[in-house]
Motif scaffolding. Structure first.
Motif, PDB file in Angstrom:
ATOM      1  N   PRO A  79       0.717  -1.373  -0.002  1.00  3.91           N
ATOM      2  CA  PRO A  79      -0.006  -0.011  -0.067  1.00  3.91           C
ATOM      3  C   PRO A  79       0.653   1.314   0.172  1.00  3.91           C
ATOM      4  CG  PRO A  79      -0.999  -1.536   1.522  1.00  3.91           C
ATOM      5  CD  PRO A  79       0.254  -2.250   1.139  1.00  3.91           C
ATOM      6  N   VAL A  80       1.831   1.281   0.774  1.00  2.37           N
ATOM      7  CA  VAL A  80       2.626   2.618   1.101  1.00  2.37           C
ATOM      8  C   VAL A  80       3.347   2.957  -0.419  1.00  2.37           C
ATOM      9  CG1 VAL A  80       4.788   3.516   2.093  1.00  2.37           C
ATOM     10  CG2 VAL A  80       2.933   2.307   3.458  1.00  2.37           C
ATOM     11  N   GLU A  81       4.007   1.790  -1.207  1.00  6.11           N
ATOM     12  CA  GLU A  81       4.542   1.823  -2.341  1.00  6.11           C
ATOM     13  C   GLU A  81       3.522   2.554  -3.475  1.00  6.11           C
ATOM     14  OE1 GLU A  81       8.067  -0.873  -3.316  1.00  6.11           O
ATOM     15  OE2 GLU A  81       6.413  -2.130  -2.355  1.00  6.11           O
ATOM     16  N   ALA A  82       2.427   1.745  -3.269  1.00  2.69           N
ATOM     17  CA  ALA A  82       1.361   1.981  -4.487  1.00  2.69           C
ATOM     18  C   ALA A  82       0.858   3.579  -4.300  1.00  2.69           C
ATOM     19  CB  ALA A  82       0.269   1.009  -4.063  1.00  2.69           C
ATOM     20  N   VAL A  83       0.723   4.025  -3.147  1.00  3.95           N
ATOM     21  CA  VAL A  83       0.237   5.489  -2.948  1.00  3.95           C
ATOM     22  C   VAL A  83       1.317   6.322  -3.426  1.00  3.95           C
ATOM     23  CG1 VAL A  83      -0.145   7.124  -1.221  1.00  3.95           C
ATOM     24  CG2 VAL A  83      -1.422   5.179  -0.946  1.00  3.95           C
ATOM     25  N   ASP A 125       0.336  11.461   1.816  1.00  9.48           N
ATOM     26  CA  ASP A 125       0.412   9.948   1.908  1.00  9.48           C
ATOM     27  C   ASP A 125      -0.509   9.661   3.104  1.00  9.48           C
ATOM     28  OD1 ASP A 125       2.123  10.365  -0.038  1.00  9.48           O
ATOM     29  OD2 ASP A 125       3.820   8.976   0.561  1.00  9.48           O
ATOM     30  N   ALA A 126      -0.332   9.834   4.361  1.00  8.11           N
ATOM     31  CA  ALA A 126      -0.976   9.435   5.392  1.00  8.11           C
ATOM     32  C   ALA A 126      -2.483   9.562   5.327  1.00  8.11           C
ATOM     33  CB  ALA A 126      -0.359  10.299   6.619  1.00  8.11           C
ATOM     34  N   LYS A 127      -3.016  10.721   4.681  1.00  6.34           N
ATOM     35  CA  LYS A 127      -4.594  10.692   4.431  1.00  6.34           C
ATOM     36  C   LYS A 127      -4.935   9.644   3.605  1.00  6.34           C
ATOM     37  CE  LYS A 127      -5.150  15.314   6.074  1.00  6.34           C
ATOM     38  NZ  LYS A 127      -5.480  16.898   5.554  1.00  6.34           N
ATOM     39  N   LEU A 128      -4.078   9.622   2.351  1.00  2.44           N
ATOM     40  CA  LEU A 128      -4.775   8.509   1.490  1.00  2.44           C
ATOM     41  C   LEU A 128      -4.708   6.958   2.169  1.00  2.44           C
ATOM     42  CD1 LEU A 128      -2.963   9.913  -1.758  1.00  2.44           C
ATOM     43  CD2 LEU A 128      -5.314   9.709  -1.315  1.00  2.44           C
ATOM     44  N   LEU A 129      -3.604   6.933   2.841  1.00  2.00           N
ATOM     45  CA  LEU A 129      -3.537   5.594   3.488  1.00  2.00           C
ATOM     46  C   LEU A 129      -4.577   5.300   4.538  1.00  2.00           C
ATOM     47  CD1 LEU A 129       0.338   5.335   3.848  1.00  2.00           C
ATOM     48  CD2 LEU A 129      -0.859   3.871   2.438  1.00  2.00           C
ATOM     49  N   ASP A 130      -4.822   6.189   5.144  1.00  2.42           N
ATOM     50  CA  ASP A 130      -5.931   6.186   6.193  1.00  2.42           C
ATOM     51  C   ASP A 130      -7.432   5.785   5.350  1.00  2.42           C
ATOM     52  OD1 ASP A 130      -4.874   6.615   8.425  1.00  2.42           O
ATOM     53  OD2 ASP A 130      -5.319   8.595   8.745  1.00  2.42           O
ATOM     54  N   GLY A 172      -3.808   8.458 -14.628  1.00  2.00           N
ATOM     55  CA  GLY A 172      -2.794   7.688 -14.571  1.00  2.00           C
ATOM     56  C   GLY A 172      -2.993   6.241 -14.796  1.00  2.00           C
ATOM     57  N   PRO A 173      -2.054   5.251 -14.929  1.00  6.27           N
ATOM     58  CA  PRO A 173      -2.158   3.986 -15.065  1.00  6.27           C
ATOM     59  C   PRO A 173      -2.271   3.252 -13.539  1.00  6.27           C
ATOM     60  CG  PRO A 173       0.260   4.459 -14.902  1.00  6.27           C
ATOM     61  CD  PRO A 173      -0.560   5.751 -14.845  1.00  6.27           C
ATOM     62  N   GLY A 174      -2.777   1.988 -13.926  1.00  2.70           N
ATOM     63  CA  GLY A 174      -3.249   1.423 -12.550  1.00  2.70           C
ATOM     64  C   GLY A 174      -1.964   0.632 -11.848  1.00  2.70           C
ATOM     65  N   VAL A 175      -1.955   0.779 -10.585  1.00  2.00           N
ATOM     66  CA  VAL A 175      -0.914   0.149  -9.747  1.00  2.00           C
ATOM     67  C   VAL A 175      -1.503  -0.919  -9.046  1.00  2.00           C
ATOM     68  CG1 VAL A 175       0.692   0.482  -7.967  1.00  2.00           C
ATOM     69  CG2 VAL A 175       0.290   2.186  -9.390  1.00  2.00           C
ATOM     70  N   PRO A 176      -0.949  -2.292  -9.482  1.00  2.00           N
ATOM     71  CA  PRO A 176      -1.592  -3.473  -8.735  1.00  2.00           C
ATOM     72  C   PRO A 176      -1.038  -3.739  -7.398  1.00  2.00           C
ATOM     73  CG  PRO A 176       0.047  -4.188 -10.237  1.00  2.00           C
ATOM     74  CD  PRO A 176      -0.095  -2.627 -10.435  1.00  2.00           C
ATOM     75  N   LEU A 177      -1.910  -3.991  -6.581  1.00  2.00           N
ATOM     76  CA  LEU A 177      -1.544  -4.170  -5.078  1.00  2.00           C
ATOM     77  C   LEU A 177      -1.571  -5.559  -4.741  1.00  2.00           C
ATOM     78  CD1 LEU A 177      -4.094  -1.272  -3.936  1.00  2.00           C
ATOM     79  CD2 LEU A 177      -1.875  -1.752  -2.985  1.00  2.00           C
ATOM     80  N   ASN A 178      -0.858  -5.734  -3.528  1.00  2.00           N
ATOM     81  CA  ASN A 178      -0.557  -7.199  -3.215  1.00  2.00           C
ATOM     82  C   ASN A 178      -1.795  -7.635  -2.518  1.00  2.00           C
ATOM     83  OD1 ASN A 178       0.000  -9.708  -1.770  1.00  2.00           O
ATOM     84  ND2 ASN A 178       2.098  -9.173  -1.545  1.00  2.00           N
ATOM     85  N   VAL A 179      -2.726  -8.443  -2.890  1.00  2.00           N
ATOM     86  CA  VAL A 179      -3.996  -8.767  -2.496  1.00  2.00           C
ATOM     87  C   VAL A 179      -3.960  -9.554  -1.087  1.00  2.00           C
ATOM     88  CG1 VAL A 179      -5.479  -8.785  -4.397  1.00  2.00           C
ATOM     89  CG2 VAL A 179      -4.308 -10.947  -3.585  1.00  2.00           C
ATOM     90  N   LYS A 234      -1.790  -8.783   1.230  1.00  2.00           N
ATOM     91  CA  LYS A 234      -1.488  -7.809   2.318  1.00  2.00           C
ATOM     92  C   LYS A 234      -2.015  -6.648   2.451  1.00  2.00           C
ATOM     93  CE  LYS A 234       3.597  -9.724   2.493  1.00  2.00           C
ATOM     94  NZ  LYS A 234       4.983  -9.309   2.450  1.00  2.00           N
ATOM     95  N   LEU A 235      -3.386  -6.820   1.991  1.00  2.00           N
ATOM     96  CA  LEU A 235      -4.328  -5.620   1.911  1.00  2.00           C
ATOM     97  C   LEU A 235      -4.343  -4.772   3.320  1.00  2.00           C
ATOM     98  CD1 LEU A 235      -7.339  -6.801  -0.202  1.00  2.00           C
ATOM     99  CD2 LEU A 235      -5.373  -5.207  -0.896  1.00  2.00           C
ATOM    100  N   THR A 236      -4.291  -5.445   4.372  1.00  2.82           N
ATOM    101  CA  THR A 236      -4.493  -4.636   5.584  1.00  2.82           C
ATOM    102  C   THR A 236      -3.325  -4.574   6.530  1.00  2.82           C
ATOM    103  OG1 THR A 236      -5.048  -7.026   6.568  1.00  2.82           O
ATOM    104  CG2 THR A 236      -6.900  -5.768   5.937  1.00  2.82           C
ATOM    105  N   THR A 237      -2.080  -4.811   5.862  1.00  6.49           N
ATOM    106  CA  THR A 237      -0.774  -4.631   6.557  1.00  6.49           C
ATOM    107  C   THR A 237      -0.559  -3.076   6.962  1.00  6.49           C
ATOM    108  OG1 THR A 237       0.329  -4.640   4.442  1.00  6.49           O
ATOM    109  CG2 THR A 237      -0.137  -6.720   5.654  1.00  6.49           C
ATOM    110  N   VAL A 238      -1.149  -2.198   6.323  1.00  9.12           N
ATOM    111  CA  VAL A 238      -0.857  -0.744   6.511  1.00  9.12           C
ATOM    112  C   VAL A 238      -0.955  -0.161   7.920  1.00  9.12           C
ATOM    113  CG1 VAL A 238      -1.185   1.628   5.781  1.00  9.12           C
ATOM    114  CG2 VAL A 238      -1.623  -0.401   4.231  1.00  9.12           C
ATOM    115  N   THR A 239       0.103   0.401   8.510  1.00  8.77           N
ATOM    116  CA  THR A 239       0.029   0.670   9.797  1.00  8.77           C
ATOM    117  C   THR A 239      -0.054   2.392   9.691  1.00  8.77           C
ATOM    118  OG1 THR A 239       2.403   0.747  10.230  1.00  8.77           O
ATOM    119  CG2 THR A 239       1.231  -1.206  10.757  1.00  8.77           C
ATOM    120  N   LYS A 240      -0.433   2.888  10.917  1.00 14.82           N
ATOM    121  CA  LYS A 240      -0.540   4.265  10.993  1.00 14.82           C
ATOM    122  C   LYS A 240       0.998   5.045  10.981  1.00 14.82           C
ATOM    123  CE  LYS A 240      -4.851   4.793  13.505  1.00 14.82           C
ATOM    124  NZ  LYS A 240      -5.789   5.224  14.598  1.00 14.82           N
TER     125      LYS A 240
END
Length: 236
Positions: free
Chosen positions: A23-27, A182-187, A219-226, A228-234
């Protein structure tokens, strides 16, 4: 094959073929590839392993994003009596009853979300063929048919979004603007992902989420690792 613009082609080069991003890289990538002259919307798309033609496999609901979408929504409320003032005090952009129904039947639809009190649905129901295809029909499943119009308006203005699978089992939602930090988008990302995961129908079998993509308007789509979808931490 359709031609793509020079900016899109350059942005696409930043995305590694065959890689699934955290998620962090994707954002970070989505913000980097949002090069339009306007503030692009950041959108997330889920490809779900469900068959929406069956009622027990439909995924639909609403959620309030902690930082909103960056867009101010125009809210219309169908109400009468004391509920009219309640809606106006809450900040609704348009409030009324029979006259609004007639106005919409005449071709007007200059609003983003419609809310209705239950006692208005008899009249609002006549607008189904007009509002339904536009996704504007009030619905109790997403909290837009309610007597608590103040709460409904406040939530929508605060960043409430609706989500729903299309015929192919795809859900697409705006989660902010490229100008968000980035933090707001990740939230916002975390909130919608958790919501979709919890909304998994009991009838859904196998791997529920097949793929997830993050992208900006141009922009182009950035594929995420399904996985590890919930591994984002604050802290991230």
């Amino acid at each position: 094959m359709a031609k793509v613009g020079k900016k899109y082609a350059e942005a696409a080069k930043l995305i590694e073929a065959g890689k699934f991003y955290e998620p962090v890289e994707a954002v970070e990538l989505v913000k980097k590839t949002a090069t339009a002259k306007f503030d692009e919307t950041v959108e997330i798309s889920f490809n779900l392993n469900v068959d929406p033609k069956y009622a027990d496999q439909q995924v639909r609901g609403a959620v309030v994003l902690p930082h909103g979408t960056g867009k101010t929504k125009r809210v219309l409320v169908f109400a009468k009596g004391e509920k009219i003032k309640e809606a106006e005090d809450a900040g609704a952009d348009f409030v009324g009853s029979e006259e609004l129904v007639a106005k919409i039947q005449g071709g007007w639809s200059d609003f983003d979300v419609a809310v209705a009190t239950p006692d208005m649905m008899g009249q609002v129901g006549r607008l189904g063929k007009i509002l339904g295809p536009k996704g504007l029909m009030p619905n109790p499943k997403v909290g837009t048919v309610t007597m608590d119009v103040a709460r409904a308006v406040n939530e929508i203005k605060a960043g409430k979004i609706e989500y729903r699978t299309d015929k192919a089992g795809i859900i697409s939602c705006a989660i902010g603007k490229a100008s968000f930090d980035d933090a707001k988008l990740l939230d916002n990302y975390r909130t919608i992902v958790d919501t979709i995961i919890k909304a998994k129908p009991a009838a859904a079998k196998g791997q529920y989420i097949k793929s997830v993509t993050l992208s900006s308007t141009m922009g182009p789509g950035v594929p995420l690792n399904v996985f590890k979808l919930t591994t984002v931490t604050k802290e991230q």
